[in-house]
Design a protein around this motif. Structure first.
Motif, PDB file in Angstrom:
ATOM      1  N   SER A   2      59.554  52.077  75.289  1.00 60.45           N
ATOM      2  CA  SER A   2      58.555  51.906  75.989  1.00 60.45           C
ATOM      3  C   SER A   2      57.456  52.767  75.640  1.00 60.45           C
ATOM      4  O   SER A   2      56.293  52.599  75.786  1.00 60.45           O
ATOM      5  CB  SER A   2      58.583  51.699  77.456  1.00 60.45           C
ATOM      6  OG  SER A   2      58.915  53.161  78.011  1.00 60.45           O
ATOM      7  N   SER A   3      57.681  54.143  75.047  1.00 58.02           N
ATOM      8  CA  SER A   3      56.830  55.011  74.746  1.00 58.02           C
ATOM      9  C   SER A   3      55.703  54.414  73.548  1.00 58.02           C
ATOM     10  O   SER A   3      54.580  54.784  73.346  1.00 58.02           O
ATOM     11  CB  SER A   3      57.363  56.396  74.465  1.00 58.02           C
ATOM     12  OG  SER A   3      57.947  56.380  73.259  1.00 58.02           O
ATOM     13  N   TYR A   4      56.473  53.670  72.812  1.00 55.62           N
ATOM     14  CA  TYR A   4      55.625  52.988  71.755  1.00 55.62           C
ATOM     15  C   TYR A   4      55.027  51.594  72.128  1.00 55.62           C
ATOM     16  O   TYR A   4      53.940  51.096  71.684  1.00 55.62           O
ATOM     17  CB  TYR A   4      56.405  52.967  70.414  1.00 55.62           C
ATOM     18  CG  TYR A   4      56.873  54.333  69.817  1.00 55.62           C
ATOM     19  CD1 TYR A   4      56.160  55.129  69.005  1.00 55.62           C
ATOM     20  CD2 TYR A   4      58.463  54.450  69.945  1.00 55.62           C
ATOM     21  CE1 TYR A   4      56.505  55.957  68.427  1.00 55.62           C
ATOM     22  CE2 TYR A   4      58.863  55.783  69.373  1.00 55.62           C
ATOM     23  CZ  TYR A   4      57.951  56.427  68.681  1.00 55.62           C
ATOM     24  OH  TYR A   4      58.482  57.531  68.206  1.00 55.62           O
ATOM     25  N   THR A   6      54.237  50.795  75.131  1.00 54.50           N
ATOM     26  CA  THR A   6      53.007  50.396  76.005  1.00 54.50           C
ATOM     27  C   THR A   6      51.709  50.495  75.456  1.00 54.50           C
ATOM     28  O   THR A   6      50.779  49.864  75.999  1.00 54.50           O
ATOM     29  CB  THR A   6      53.436  51.683  77.098  1.00 54.50           C
ATOM     30  OG1 THR A   6      54.550  51.491  77.633  1.00 54.50           O
ATOM     31  CG2 THR A   6      52.221  51.738  78.188  1.00 54.50           C
ATOM     32  N   PRO A   7      51.305  51.615  74.729  1.00 48.55           N
ATOM     33  CA  PRO A   7      49.993  51.585  73.932  1.00 48.55           C
ATOM     34  C   PRO A   7      49.787  50.264  73.168  1.00 48.55           C
ATOM     35  O   PRO A   7      48.803  49.928  73.296  1.00 48.55           O
ATOM     36  CB  PRO A   7      49.891  52.868  73.108  1.00 48.55           C
ATOM     37  CG  PRO A   7      51.254  53.398  73.390  1.00 48.55           C
ATOM     38  CD  PRO A   7      52.019  52.647  74.140  1.00 48.55           C
ATOM     39  N   LEU A  66      55.505  47.977  82.136  1.00 47.40           N
ATOM     40  CA  LEU A  66      54.924  47.248  80.831  1.00 47.40           C
ATOM     41  C   LEU A  66      54.024  46.063  81.127  1.00 47.40           C
ATOM     42  O   LEU A  66      53.111  45.928  80.452  1.00 47.40           O
ATOM     43  CB  LEU A  66      55.969  46.946  79.850  1.00 47.40           C
ATOM     44  CG  LEU A  66      57.102  47.823  79.293  1.00 47.40           C
ATOM     45  CD1 LEU A  66      58.213  47.394  78.339  1.00 47.40           C
ATOM     46  CD2 LEU A  66      56.114  48.693  78.409  1.00 47.40           C
TER      47      LEU A  66
END
Length: 128
Positions: A2-4, A6-7, A66
């Motif tokens: 999710s760190s990739y 989300t943006p 998300l």
């Protein structure tokens, strides 16, 4: 993951929101005229209402970071526009239309606040 993700979801939602705002602004000008920024008023009011709905939904029923990133931060962030509103108010003032500028400012604030409350209250009354 999710760190990739989300943006990317914020960017995709923001692009879709900005395109929606652009389309609504063009349609509002063609149907209602271009002497008053109806499009910005419409998208900010609708966006406030939808943020009220989603604020309740994501906090009470579906806490999804998300989905919130895509819909609230991305789409509704791209749809609504504080900077355009401020520019339109400044243009009224620079043209010497102080009453219209103040009316527009107060309309945006009142409609936005009422819309976000209405969305939140409506969603709180719907049993999911």
């Amino acid at each position: 993951m999710s760190s990739y993700l989300t943006p990317l979801l914020v960017a995709l939602g923001g692009a879709l929101g900005a395109l929606t705002r652009y389309t609504v602004t063009l349609l509002a000008a063609s149907f209602l005229g271009s002497n008053f920024p109806y499009g910005t008023l419409l998208v900010n009011g609708a966006g406030s209402f939808l943020i009220g709905l989603l604020a309740f939904f994501f906090t009470q029923h579906f806490p999804s970071p998300l989905a919130s990133a895509f819909l609230v931060t991305g789409f509704l962030g791209g749809l609504t526009t504080f900077s355009s509103m401020m520019n339109e108010i400044m243009q009224f003032f620079l043209a010497g239309h102080l009453l219209e500028g103040c009316t527009y400012l107060l309309s945006q604030l009142l409609i936005g606040l009422l819309a976000v409350f209405a969305g939140y209250l409506l969603m709180s009354r719907i049993s999911l």
